[in-house]
Scaffold this motif. Structure first.
Motif, short mmCIF file in Angstrom:
data_model
loop_
_atom_site.label_atom_id
_atom_site.label_comp_id
_atom_site.label_asym_id
_atom_site.label_seq_id
_atom_site.Cartn_x
_atom_site.Cartn_y
_atom_site.Cartn_z
N HIS A 1 -15.21 6.19 -127.18
CA HIS A 1 -13.75 6.07 -127.11
C HIS A 1 -13.19 6.64 -128.41
O HIS A 1 -13.82 6.56 -129.46
CB HIS A 1 -13.31 4.63 -126.91
N VAL A 2 -12.03 7.24 -128.32
CA VAL A 2 -11.40 7.91 -129.46
C VAL A 2 -10.05 7.26 -129.74
O VAL A 2 -9.31 6.92 -128.81
CB VAL A 2 -11.22 9.42 -129.16
N TRP A 3 -9.75 7.06 -131.02
CA TRP A 3 -8.44 6.58 -131.45
C TRP A 3 -8.09 7.26 -132.76
O TRP A 3 -8.88 8.04 -133.28
CB TRP A 3 -8.41 5.06 -131.58
N ASN A 4 -6.95 6.94 -133.29
CA ASN A 4 -6.53 7.46 -134.59
C ASN A 4 -6.55 6.35 -135.63
O ASN A 4 -6.42 5.17 -135.29
CB ASN A 4 -5.10 8.04 -134.52
N GLU A 5 -6.69 6.77 -136.87
CA GLU A 5 -6.48 5.88 -138.01
C GLU A 5 -5.40 6.52 -138.88
O GLU A 5 -5.37 7.73 -139.04
CB GLU A 5 -7.73 5.78 -138.89
N SER A 6 -4.53 5.67 -139.40
CA SER A 6 -3.51 6.13 -140.36
C SER A 6 -3.54 5.20 -141.56
O SER A 6 -3.88 4.02 -141.44
CB SER A 6 -2.13 6.13 -139.72
N TRP A 7 -3.16 5.73 -142.73
CA TRP A 7 -3.22 4.98 -143.98
C TRP A 7 -1.87 4.31 -144.22
O TRP A 7 -0.86 4.99 -144.40
CB TRP A 7 -3.55 5.93 -145.13
N PHE A 8 -1.86 2.97 -144.19
CA PHE A 8 -0.63 2.20 -144.37
C PHE A 8 -0.80 1.17 -145.46
O PHE A 8 -1.88 0.64 -145.67
CB PHE A 8 -0.26 1.40 -143.11
N ILE A 9 0.31 0.82 -146.08
CA ILE A 9 0.41 -0.38 -146.91
C ILE A 9 0.88 -1.48 -145.98
O ILE A 9 1.85 -1.30 -145.24
CB ILE A 9 1.40 -0.18 -148.08
N ARG A 10 0.21 -2.64 -145.98
CA ARG A 10 0.51 -3.71 -145.03
C ARG A 10 1.21 -4.88 -145.71
O ARG A 10 0.61 -5.89 -146.04
CB ARG A 10 -0.79 -4.18 -144.35
N ARG A 11 2.50 -4.74 -145.94
CA ARG A 11 3.27 -5.83 -146.53
C ARG A 11 3.32 -7.05 -145.60
O ARG A 11 3.44 -8.17 -146.05
CB ARG A 11 4.68 -5.35 -146.86
N ASP A 12 3.22 -6.79 -144.28
CA ASP A 12 3.26 -7.88 -143.31
C ASP A 12 1.99 -8.72 -143.32
O ASP A 12 2.02 -9.92 -143.04
CB ASP A 12 3.51 -7.33 -141.90
N LEU A 13 0.84 -8.13 -143.66
CA LEU A 13 -0.43 -8.84 -143.65
C LEU A 13 -0.95 -9.17 -145.05
O LEU A 13 -1.82 -10.01 -145.20
CB LEU A 13 -1.50 -8.02 -142.93
N GLY A 14 -0.44 -8.46 -146.05
CA GLY A 14 -0.92 -8.64 -147.42
C GLY A 14 -1.74 -7.44 -147.86
O GLY A 14 -2.32 -6.72 -147.04
N SER A 15 -1.80 -7.22 -149.16
CA SER A 15 -2.44 -6.02 -149.71
C SER A 15 -3.93 -5.93 -149.40
O SER A 15 -4.50 -4.85 -149.41
CB SER A 15 -2.21 -5.94 -151.21
N PHE A 16 -4.57 -7.06 -149.11
CA PHE A 16 -5.99 -7.04 -148.75
C PHE A 16 -6.22 -6.13 -147.54
O PHE A 16 -7.29 -5.54 -147.41
CB PHE A 16 -6.46 -8.46 -148.44
N TYR A 17 -5.23 -6.02 -146.66
CA TYR A 17 -5.37 -5.25 -145.42
C TYR A 17 -4.78 -3.84 -145.51
O TYR A 17 -4.67 -3.15 -144.50
CB TYR A 17 -4.76 -6.02 -144.25
#
Length: 189
Positions: free
Chosen positions: A49-65
């Motif tokens: 299966h194929v999907w995409n990944e994108s590089w985000f800052i996750r303020r909603d989940l915390g910087s760990f994510y």
């Protein structure tokens, strides 16, 4: 589209990709005491299966994510009432944080579900007879920057598999043990 907006994005391919329809983090197969498939589960394993990944800052989940996030443009299941998948943090996937929003349990199962075989004796009684913890999520890959080489990113999604101790029995031994009403329990180590 995300690249046009300046968001780093890459394509990911997952081989032996689990499709965990009921979100129990396992791909379940049910057989009767004669070994016949009962077709009780809608779970499946896809060749890839194929999907995409994108590089985000996750303020909603915390910087760990922060970091790479899974986005699937071809979701096969509804999430919160619509066909969508992500953005699920690959850090959350690797750490097993399946309680987070944005389809973390579904993506976790796609790369790390156990394949479990159950004998169903009755509607109320079933027994796990086999569990394969290593089948799902193989050679998770992306394309290298500037070349056509494959980059293995499996370690970004999951920790190394533990070594299993295996043994084999013939089908006739297995079938005879069922006929004699003896139980076989194979446990992954």
């Amino acid at each position: 589209v995300l690249r046009c907006l300046g968001i780093p994005t890459r394509v990911i391919t997952n081989f032996n990709s689990a499709h965990d329809k009921n979100l129990n983090l396992s791909i379940d197969k049910y057989i009767d005491v004669s070994g016949n498939n009962l077709h009780l589960s809608e779970d499946s394993v896809w060749n890839f299966h194929v999907w995409n990944e994108s590089w985000f800052i996750r303020r909603d989940l915390g910087s760990f994510y922060d970091g790479w996030q899974v986005l699937d443009a071809t979701p096969q299941e509804k999430s919160k009432g619509i066909y969508q998948c992500g953005p699920a943090s690959i850090r959350a996937i690797k750490e097993g944080d399946v309680n987070l929003d944005y389809d973390s349990p579904f993506v976790f199962a796609a790369v790390n579900a156990d394949c479990v075989t159950w004998i169903r004796y009755s509607k109320k009684r079933k027994e796990r007879i086999y569990s394969d913890t290593r089948k799902i999520g193989k050679f998770i890959s992306t394309k290298a920057v500037g070349t056509n080489s494959r980059v293995d990113v499996t370690a970004d999604y999951k920790y190394p598999e533990v070594k299993e101790i295996s043994f084999k029995i013939s089908y006739s031994q297995y079938k005879n043990s069922l006929m004699d009403d003896r139980k076989i329990l194979v446990t992954a180590v």
